[in-house]
Write a protein that holds these residues in place. Structure first.
Motif, PDB file in Angstrom:
ATOM      1  N   TYR A 192       0.641  -1.244   0.032  1.00  0.00           N
ATOM      2  CA  TYR A 192       0.048   0.029  -0.099  1.00  0.00           C
ATOM      3  C   TYR A 192       0.839   1.218  -0.051  1.00  0.00           C
ATOM      4  CZ  TYR A 192      -4.162  -3.032   0.533  1.00  0.00           C
ATOM      5  OH  TYR A 192      -4.886  -3.865   0.349  1.00  0.00           O
ATOM      6  N   ASP A 193       2.142   1.378   0.551  1.00  0.00           N
ATOM      7  CA  ASP A 193       2.764   2.549   0.519  1.00  0.00           C
ATOM      8  C   ASP A 193       3.229   2.908  -0.694  1.00  0.00           C
ATOM      9  OD1 ASP A 193       2.737   2.629   3.237  1.00  0.00           O
ATOM     10  OD2 ASP A 193       4.685   1.474   3.714  1.00  0.00           O
ATOM     11  N   LYS A 194       3.654   1.742  -1.663  1.00  0.00           N
ATOM     12  CA  LYS A 194       3.982   1.876  -3.058  1.00  0.00           C
ATOM     13  C   LYS A 194       2.731   2.420  -3.860  1.00  0.00           C
ATOM     14  CE  LYS A 194       7.792  -1.115  -4.245  1.00  0.00           C
ATOM     15  NZ  LYS A 194       8.100  -2.550  -4.916  1.00  0.00           N
ATOM     16  N   VAL A 195       1.765   1.922  -3.621  1.00  0.00           N
ATOM     17  CA  VAL A 195       0.584   2.356  -4.413  1.00  0.00           C
ATOM     18  C   VAL A 195       0.156   3.966  -3.812  1.00  0.00           C
ATOM     19  CG1 VAL A 195      -2.186   1.986  -4.607  1.00  0.00           C
ATOM     20  CG2 VAL A 195      -0.508   0.121  -4.280  1.00  0.00           C
ATOM     21  N   THR A 196       0.403   3.920  -2.725  1.00  0.00           N
ATOM     22  CA  THR A 196       0.366   5.491  -2.287  1.00  0.00           C
ATOM     23  C   THR A 196       1.307   6.549  -2.843  1.00  0.00           C
ATOM     24  OG1 THR A 196      -0.679   4.758   0.150  1.00  0.00           O
ATOM     25  CG2 THR A 196       0.418   7.032  -0.320  1.00  0.00           C
ATOM     26  N   ASP A 197       2.503   6.230  -2.827  1.00  0.00           N
ATOM     27  CA  ASP A 197       3.545   7.251  -3.545  1.00  0.00           C
ATOM     28  C   ASP A 197       3.117   7.181  -5.069  1.00  0.00           C
ATOM     29  OD1 ASP A 197       4.902   7.207  -1.233  1.00  0.00           O
ATOM     30  OD2 ASP A 197       6.523   5.729  -1.770  1.00  0.00           O
ATOM     31  N   LEU A 198       2.824   5.940  -5.969  1.00  0.00           N
ATOM     32  CA  LEU A 198       2.545   6.218  -7.148  1.00  0.00           C
ATOM     33  C   LEU A 198       1.496   7.183  -7.587  1.00  0.00           C
ATOM     34  CD1 LEU A 198       2.947   4.592  -9.948  1.00  0.00           C
ATOM     35  CD2 LEU A 198       0.935   3.009  -9.353  1.00  0.00           C
ATOM     36  N   ILE A 199       0.468   6.944  -6.653  1.00  0.00           N
ATOM     37  CA  ILE A 199      -0.947   7.766  -6.814  1.00  0.00           C
ATOM     38  C   ILE A 199      -0.522   9.167  -6.833  1.00  0.00           C
ATOM     39  CG2 ILE A 199      -3.160   8.586  -6.089  1.00  0.00           C
ATOM     40  CD1 ILE A 199      -3.411   5.602  -5.366  1.00  0.00           C
ATOM     41  N   ILE A 200       0.282   9.748  -5.693  1.00  0.00           N
ATOM     42  CA  ILE A 200       0.485  11.083  -5.428  1.00  0.00           C
ATOM     43  C   ILE A 200       1.493  11.570  -6.386  1.00  0.00           C
ATOM     44  CG2 ILE A 200       1.809  12.544  -3.704  1.00  0.00           C
ATOM     45  CD1 ILE A 200       0.516  10.795  -1.592  1.00  0.00           C
ATOM     46  N   ARG A 201       2.290  10.699  -6.891  1.00  0.00           N
ATOM     47  CA  ARG A 201       3.497  10.862  -7.887  1.00  0.00           C
ATOM     48  C   ARG A 201       2.696  11.292  -8.913  1.00  0.00           C
ATOM     49  NH1 ARG A 201       7.036   7.176  -7.018  1.00  0.00           N
ATOM     50  NH2 ARG A 201       6.079   6.016  -8.937  1.00  0.00           N
ATOM     51  N   ASP A 202       1.753  10.347  -9.459  1.00  0.00           N
ATOM     52  CA  ASP A 202       1.110  10.703 -10.836  1.00  0.00           C
ATOM     53  C   ASP A 202       0.556  11.704 -10.718  1.00  0.00           C
ATOM     54  OD1 ASP A 202       2.131   8.340 -11.795  1.00  0.00           O
ATOM     55  OD2 ASP A 202       0.471   7.061 -11.595  1.00  0.00           O
ATOM     56  N   PHE A 203      -0.224  12.108  -9.691  1.00  0.00           N
ATOM     57  CA  PHE A 203      -1.080  13.506  -9.804  1.00  0.00           C
ATOM     58  C   PHE A 203      -0.227  14.588 -10.008  1.00  0.00           C
ATOM     59  CE2 PHE A 203      -3.252  17.143  -8.062  1.00  0.00           C
ATOM     60  CZ  PHE A 203      -4.310  17.131  -8.373  1.00  0.00           C
ATOM     61  N   ARG A 204       0.865  14.562  -9.100  1.00  0.00           N
ATOM     62  CA  ARG A 204       1.770  15.679  -9.215  1.00  0.00           C
ATOM     63  C   ARG A 204       2.474  15.799 -10.634  1.00  0.00           C
ATOM     64  NH1 ARG A 204       4.328  15.454  -3.116  1.00  0.00           N
ATOM     65  NH2 ARG A 204       2.632  15.908  -1.809  1.00  0.00           N
ATOM     66  N   LYS A 213      -0.006  13.285 -14.584  1.00  0.00           N
ATOM     67  CA  LYS A 213      -0.465  11.954 -15.343  1.00  0.00           C
ATOM     68  C   LYS A 213      -1.801  11.570 -15.480  1.00  0.00           C
ATOM     69  CE  LYS A 213       3.676  10.049 -15.886  1.00  0.00           C
ATOM     70  NZ  LYS A 213       4.643  10.980 -15.256  1.00  0.00           N
ATOM     71  N   PHE A 214      -2.678  12.485 -14.931  1.00  0.00           N
ATOM     72  CA  PHE A 214      -4.241  12.407 -14.917  1.00  0.00           C
ATOM     73  C   PHE A 214      -4.670  13.713 -15.691  1.00  0.00           C
ATOM     74  CE2 PHE A 214      -3.441  10.579 -10.623  1.00  0.00           C
ATOM     75  CZ  PHE A 214      -3.753   9.196 -11.118  1.00  0.00           C
ATOM     76  N   GLY A 215      -3.658  14.358 -16.176  1.00  0.00           N
ATOM     77  CA  GLY A 215      -3.832  15.488 -16.939  1.00  0.00           C
ATOM     78  C   GLY A 215      -3.980  16.880 -16.113  1.00  0.00           C
ATOM     79  N   SER A 216      -4.324  17.870 -16.711  1.00  0.00           N
ATOM     80  CA  SER A 216      -4.587  19.057 -15.972  1.00  0.00           C
ATOM     81  C   SER A 216      -5.864  18.971 -14.970  1.00  0.00           C
ATOM     82  CB  SER A 216      -4.603  20.351 -16.848  1.00  0.00           C
ATOM     83  OG  SER A 216      -3.537  20.158 -17.740  1.00  0.00           O
ATOM     84  N   ILE A 217      -5.810  19.243 -13.785  1.00  0.00           N
ATOM     85  CA  ILE A 217      -6.763  19.151 -12.754  1.00  0.00           C
ATOM     86  C   ILE A 217      -6.748  20.470 -11.812  1.00  0.00           C
ATOM     87  CG2 ILE A 217      -7.523  17.642 -10.749  1.00  0.00           C
ATOM     88  CD1 ILE A 217      -6.931  15.401 -12.362  1.00  0.00           C
ATOM     89  N   THR A 218      -8.072  20.884 -11.738  1.00  0.00           N
ATOM     90  CA  THR A 218      -8.211  21.830 -10.681  1.00  0.00           C
ATOM     91  C   THR A 218      -9.278  21.024  -9.638  1.00  0.00           C
ATOM     92  OG1 THR A 218      -8.510  23.843 -12.225  1.00  0.00           O
ATOM     93  CG2 THR A 218      -9.608  23.944 -10.268  1.00  0.00           C
ATOM     94  N   LEU A 219      -8.783  21.372  -8.521  1.00  0.00           N
ATOM     95  CA  LEU A 219      -9.230  20.781  -7.078  1.00  0.00           C
ATOM     96  C   LEU A 219     -10.428  21.087  -6.576  1.00  0.00           C
ATOM     97  CD1 LEU A 219      -6.076  19.322  -5.486  1.00  0.00           C
ATOM     98  CD2 LEU A 219      -7.816  17.891  -6.717  1.00  0.00           C
ATOM     99  N   GLU A 220     -10.921  22.636  -7.035  1.00  0.00           N
ATOM    100  CA  GLU A 220     -11.677  23.220  -6.291  1.00  0.00           C
ATOM    101  C   GLU A 220     -12.384  24.416  -7.481  1.00  0.00           C
ATOM    102  OE1 GLU A 220     -10.127  24.714  -2.882  1.00  0.00           O
ATOM    103  OE2 GLU A 220      -9.148  26.396  -3.713  1.00  0.00           O
ATOM    104  N   TYR A 221     -13.647  24.491  -7.226  1.00  0.00           N
ATOM    105  CA  TYR A 221     -14.342  25.276  -8.216  1.00  0.00           C
ATOM    106  C   TYR A 221     -15.219  26.490  -7.424  1.00  0.00           C
ATOM    107  CZ  TYR A 221     -13.759  22.702 -12.362  1.00  0.00           C
ATOM    108  OH  TYR A 221     -13.377  21.753 -13.265  1.00  0.00           O
ATOM    109  N   PRO A 222     -15.178  27.652  -8.037  1.00  0.00           N
ATOM    110  CA  PRO A 222     -15.795  28.926  -7.219  1.00  0.00           C
ATOM    111  C   PRO A 222     -17.269  28.710  -6.716  1.00  0.00           C
ATOM    112  CG  PRO A 222     -15.176  29.615  -9.536  1.00  0.00           C
ATOM    113  CD  PRO A 222     -14.595  28.166  -9.201  1.00  0.00           C
TER     114      PRO A 222
END
Ligand SMILES: Nc1nc2c(ncn2[C@@H]2O[C@H](COP(=O)(O)OP(=O)(O)OP(=O)(O)O)[C@@H](O)[C@H]2O)c(=O)[nH]1
Length: 289
Positions: free
Chosen positions: A256-268, A271-280
């Motif tokens: 799970y630690d590896k999966v965790t690192d992978l997801i965070i690294r992919d986001f930063r 790898k999931f494209g351009s993403i906005t985390l909050e909308y007005p």
């Protein structure tokens, strides 16, 4: 650099910005275009008082274009000019000068009418850690950092960076603290790299990212990990990604630690494209009706 915001630090940061306010015509408030609400200092209005300001939605290259447009309109509705920039690539630099001139037009016209000699606009950048302040300063300085002399009349010498003929920028930005008002804001700050990973539990950050993608961008999640279906259960989703990506411990179970690192690294690394985390329109700001 790890920044721990204790009350003493906050007071000092605030004092430093307040002291320099009188030296500048305009504040450049730098925020992360992916989290324009969460990356703003909660006391910014109080700190800068009535000083003219230009909001710079930095890292616009990493944010959703449509969301950025919505944020620009949001600020406009509040009477604040905002523009999208990419400090890393140097996009939007001319626009910063143009927008500043527009905002200060009346003030400079009045000065001219009084016979004051025309001068460059003086500005200062403020923002939370990692917003991109140094990157922007370097971009605006365009490598030809021409530090002008000290400004007379101030006790502590200030260095100014000349940006063409029109603009002078204080070489040290104001670092302000982010909001720490709730867990979700913290998770967004951590996911975008604004606060140190060690402050929050890494798995919480990865879970937050997965939940967000599950809800808002299921296609990108499926595509990235070649998932057949997205399990609703978060542990199953971790398992599935771990299996597909070979994040396994020696006995064959999921690491799970590896999966965790992978997801965070992919986001930063987008790898999931351009993403906005909050909308007005999510009514994040309690002061907005
Ligand atoms: N993609 C992208 N990355 C950026 C942009 N601006 C800055 N960065 C990156 O964001 C990170 C933080 O930038 P800095 O300029 O160090 O941020 P800062 O606000 O000076 O940070 P502190 O010194 O911690 O206060 C660096 O890795 C930059 O390369 C941008 O417009 N787009």
């Amino acid at each position: 650099m790890t920044i721990q915001w204790f009350p003493g630090h906050m007071a000092k940061a605030r004092r430093q910005v307040t002291e320099k306010l009188k030296l500048v015509d305009i504040i450049f408030e730098l925020v992360d275009a992916r989290i324009p609400y969460s990356s703003r200092n909660p006391m910014i209005d109080e700190i800068i008082q009535h000083k003219p300001r230009l909001v710079l939605l930095n890292k616009a290259d990493m944010a959703d274009r449509d969301a950025t447009k919505q944020w620009i309109n949001y600020f406009q509705d509040k009477g604040i000019k905002a523009i999208a920039i990419n400090s890393q690539a140097g996009q939007g630099m001319k626009e910063i000068v143009r927008a500043s001139q527009e905002i200060l037009q009346e003030k400079f016209d009045r000065m001219k009418a009084k016979g004051v000699k025309p001068r460059a606009i003086r500005a200062m950048i403020v923002g939370i850690p990692n917003a991109g302040k140094s990157t922007l300063i370097n971009r605006l300085a365009n490598k030809n950092i021409a530090k002008t002399g000290n400004t007379p009349g101030v006790t502590k010498a200030q260095q100014w960076i000349k940006v063409g003929k029109e603009l002078e920028l204080l070489d040290t930005p104001g670092i302000l603290w982010p909001k720490f008002e709730d867990q979700e804001v913290g998770l967004k700050l951590a996911l975008t790299g604004a606060i140190k990973d060690t402050i929050l539990n890494l798995q919480d950050i990865a879970v937050y990212a997965l939940r967000f993608l599950q809800n808002k961008y299921p296609d990108r999640l499926t595509e990235r990990y070649k998932l057949e279906v997205i399990p609703e259960d978060i542990v199953e989703l971790f398992d599935e990604i771990g299996k597909l990506r070979g994040c396994l411990i020696s006995g064959g179970g999921i690491d799970y630690d590896k999966v965790t690192d992978l997801i965070i690294r992919d986001f930063r690394s987008e790898k999931f494209g351009s993403i906005t985390l909050e909308y007005p329109n999510e009514r994040l700001d309690p002061t907005v009706q």
